[in-house]
Design a protein around this motif. Sequence first.
Motif, PDB file in Angstrom:
ATOM      1  N   GLU A 218       7.655   1.088   8.326  1.00 43.16           N
ATOM      2  CA  GLU A 218       7.819   2.531   8.411  1.00 43.16           C
ATOM      3  C   GLU A 218       9.066   2.875   9.227  1.00 43.16           C
ATOM      4  OE1 GLU A 218       5.079   2.833   5.933  1.00 43.16           O
ATOM      5  OE2 GLU A 218       5.749   4.707   6.788  1.00 43.16           O
TER       6      GLU A 218
ATOM      7  N   ALA B 281       0.903   1.491   7.902  1.00 40.77           N
ATOM      8  CA  ALA B 281       0.459   2.347   6.787  1.00 40.77           C
ATOM      9  C   ALA B 281      -1.048   2.298   6.577  1.00 40.77           C
ATOM     10  CB  ALA B 281       1.159   1.918   5.500  1.00 40.77           C
TER      11      ALA B 281
ATOM     12  N   HIS C  65       3.650  -3.275   9.168  1.00 41.69           N
ATOM     13  CA  HIS C  65       3.671  -2.108   8.281  1.00 41.69           C
ATOM     14  C   HIS C  65       2.625  -1.101   8.741  1.00 41.69           C
ATOM     15  CE1 HIS C  65       4.765  -0.573   4.113  1.00 41.69           C
ATOM     16  NE2 HIS C  65       4.206   0.391   4.801  1.00 41.69           N
TER      17      HIS C  65
END
Length: 323
Positions: free
Chosen positions: A11, A219, A217
């Motif tokens: 991100e 997410a 990550h």
Amino acid sequence: MTPKSGYRFSEKIMRHKKTYAMMKGRTLFAVLAVLIAAPAAGQDAQPRRLAVATTSILADLVRNVGGERIEVKTLVGANADAHVYSPTPGDAKQVAAATVVFVNGLGLEGWLPRLVGASGSKAPVVTVTKGVPPRRMPDEAHPGRSVIDPHAWQSIADAKIYVANIRDGLAAADPAGKDAYEANARAYLAQLDAVENEVRTAIAAIPAERRKIITTHDAFGYFGAAYGISFIAPEGVSTESEASAKDVARIIRQIRKQKIPAVFLENITDPRLIAQIARETGAAIGGKLYSDALSEPSGPAATYIDMMRHNARELAKALGGRA
Ligand SMILES: [Zn+2]
């Protein structure tokens, strides 16, 4: 980089790239506004109506609810990143021809309003996260602050809200299809119920003290909250570039200290560093988790349902569940 590296960016990288993408976007939009404005209000002669969805995940949900009546086009396709997307003139034509446009919202598609404006489209824009309780995530650009986390689809309960909004959005745009959309949504929601049970069962089979991974990550906040897994960021490690030997030493210390059973480190591509982490910590090295985009049709996450199933299995496998 591998052809699929688009999925692999953290991100943090995405946000750094955003400024550049927006600058590029501005020039493009000036051109688009001139090119597209005139023929925008296209006659809706085709029998199937066109729905435009911003991401591949959203497009899959719209396809399931729209069924035969709806043709679905995706703006951000395979290997592209919705956080920092630069729309093309082709995208503006799709939006101009759309009967209805579906967007995730929660700050994911900052580039969308300008695209819709430039296209001259009068199609309704449906935000599918309407009614989803938003989570927050650390703001990588401003340490200590947080931003709204857009990845709500990673909770199947939230995806069901997406489906209800898609059903209502399609029915509003195409009232003659209302019954069909309701029937399709009912059938698909039943499939989501079944997958939700599968995911819960797979994660529940992992001993509670092992339900934590390190990943670069950021997410999976909604997934973690829904199913009870901690997704831990590597401490003090740059996720903007390939991890250094020093980063790896830090990760190894963190894995030992926090007793992390598995790591999913997609921005470490040097197999020697990955082997070193496995050797020195005994942690399992996880496979690929899909977060923001589906795989190619022949891949393991060709649909939303396949993606959720695949991620749950990868986690269970790496963490020692009985999946
Ligand atoms: Zn993302």
